[in-house]
Design an enzyme around this catalytic site. Sequence first.
Site, PDB file in Angstrom:
ATOM      1  N   GLY A  20       0.920  -1.352  -0.016  1.00 32.97           N
ATOM      2  CA  GLY A  20       0.063   0.095  -0.041  1.00 32.97           C
ATOM      3  C   GLY A  20       0.803   1.172  -0.067  1.00 32.97           C
ATOM      4  O   GLY A  20       2.077   1.149  -0.485  1.00 32.97           O
ATOM      5  N   GLU A  41      12.160  -3.435  -9.617  1.00 31.99           N
ATOM      6  CA  GLU A  41      13.420  -3.510  -9.675  1.00 31.99           C
ATOM      7  C   GLU A  41      14.124  -2.465  -8.523  1.00 31.99           C
ATOM      8  O   GLU A  41      15.220  -2.751  -8.240  1.00 31.99           O
ATOM      9  CB  GLU A  41      14.124  -3.108 -10.937  1.00 31.99           C
ATOM     10  N   GLY A  47       5.307   4.609  -8.899  1.00 28.24           N
ATOM     11  CA  GLY A  47       5.939   3.095  -9.087  1.00 28.24           C
ATOM     12  C   GLY A  47       5.076   2.030  -9.091  1.00 28.24           C
ATOM     13  O   GLY A  47       5.357   1.080 -10.145  1.00 28.24           O
ATOM     14  N   HIS A  48       4.255   1.989  -8.113  1.00 30.39           N
ATOM     15  CA  HIS A  48       3.143   0.907  -8.289  1.00 30.39           C
ATOM     16  C   HIS A  48       2.458   1.093  -9.422  1.00 30.39           C
ATOM     17  O   HIS A  48       2.194  -0.182 -10.082  1.00 30.39           O
ATOM     18  CB  HIS A  48       2.396   0.966  -6.888  1.00 30.39           C
ATOM     19  N   ARG A  76       8.204   5.002   1.401  1.00 30.52           N
ATOM     20  CA  ARG A  76       8.828   5.535   2.628  1.00 30.52           C
ATOM     21  C   ARG A  76       9.219   7.050   2.195  1.00 30.52           C
ATOM     22  O   ARG A  76       9.221   7.570   3.285  1.00 30.52           O
ATOM     23  CB  ARG A  76      10.079   4.758   2.986  1.00 30.52           C
TER      24      ARG A  76
END
Length: 320
Positions: free
Chosen positions: A60, A178, A65-66, A217
Amino acid sequence: MSVLSTSPEEAGTSIPADPVSADAARPLGPVVMHRLAEMHAYVSALREQGLTVGLVPTMGALHAGHLSLVDALQQEVDTVIVSIFVNPTQFAPGDDYDSYPRTLDADVELLATVGVDAVFAPTPAEMYPQGELRTSILPGLPGRYFEGKTRPTHFAGALTVVNKLLNIVQPDVAAFGEKDFQQLVLVTNMVADLNLPVRILPVPIRRDTDGLALSSRNARLSETERVTALFLSKAVLAVQRQCVDGALPSEAKRVGLSLLEAQPGIEVDYLEIVEPQTFVPVADDVAGAARVILAARVGQVRLIDNAAVEIAGPSTEENA
Ligand code: PAF
């Protein structure tokens, strides 16, 4: 925006019998499921219709990027499922499990904008009904170095939950970024070693326009820390450039390290150039494909980054 969601309490009452025809009546976003039984029924219905399934496992706090993982998977399969589960077993005491961002509603809204079909967001009790893990998957040697050394229980927890998610969803293809390069290698090894019937799709790192690798993060960095954190990607890309220019691995690494060490507020855990399958640091007398990997703390936030590098090898009289 409201999202279609079943609470754990409601589970079992809202299994979509036909996920495809349900699609037309569901302009609001992905189906959100919390229970294993719902997930099984959903995927069985897809299978009955001959549709292929892809999984993006996540914790989550989703970002672009996700979404690039989702996009890559949408090119490969009919139906994309995103799992959202902050997995307690991959955090050690003292890690950031409690403070890890949990933003399910915002995540589901974001996934709706890119046409994700379903979200699987189980509770810890649903995933670990026994409480303690009785069985877990241990990574091989490449999992004992770097992230595995700093966080000795991390990969066992991550591989075990990935294995569980693959068994629950049974996707044809699963996408991994990656950005977590060591995890990607270990998951790929696990799938091969345990003959899991899934294809792993690696997806390149997505960076912000200023170079910072996207990570959930990053949300925990203050404005000043975010500026400091930029030196991580700068260091990785500097090492990469050194290698392109023909520097020996030890020289390239020194350039990256001195960039980081000149920055107050960065505490380097490791910066190394490694053989990309074994994670053994490359010596100065080798040539070929390698990976520069980096982990560092910026304030309280531990960040990782990496890039592919090509080592030219020592110059000889012939190629000097
Ligand atoms: O990379 C992550 O976000 C996690 O390690 C994963 C693969 C979702 C397992 O919890």
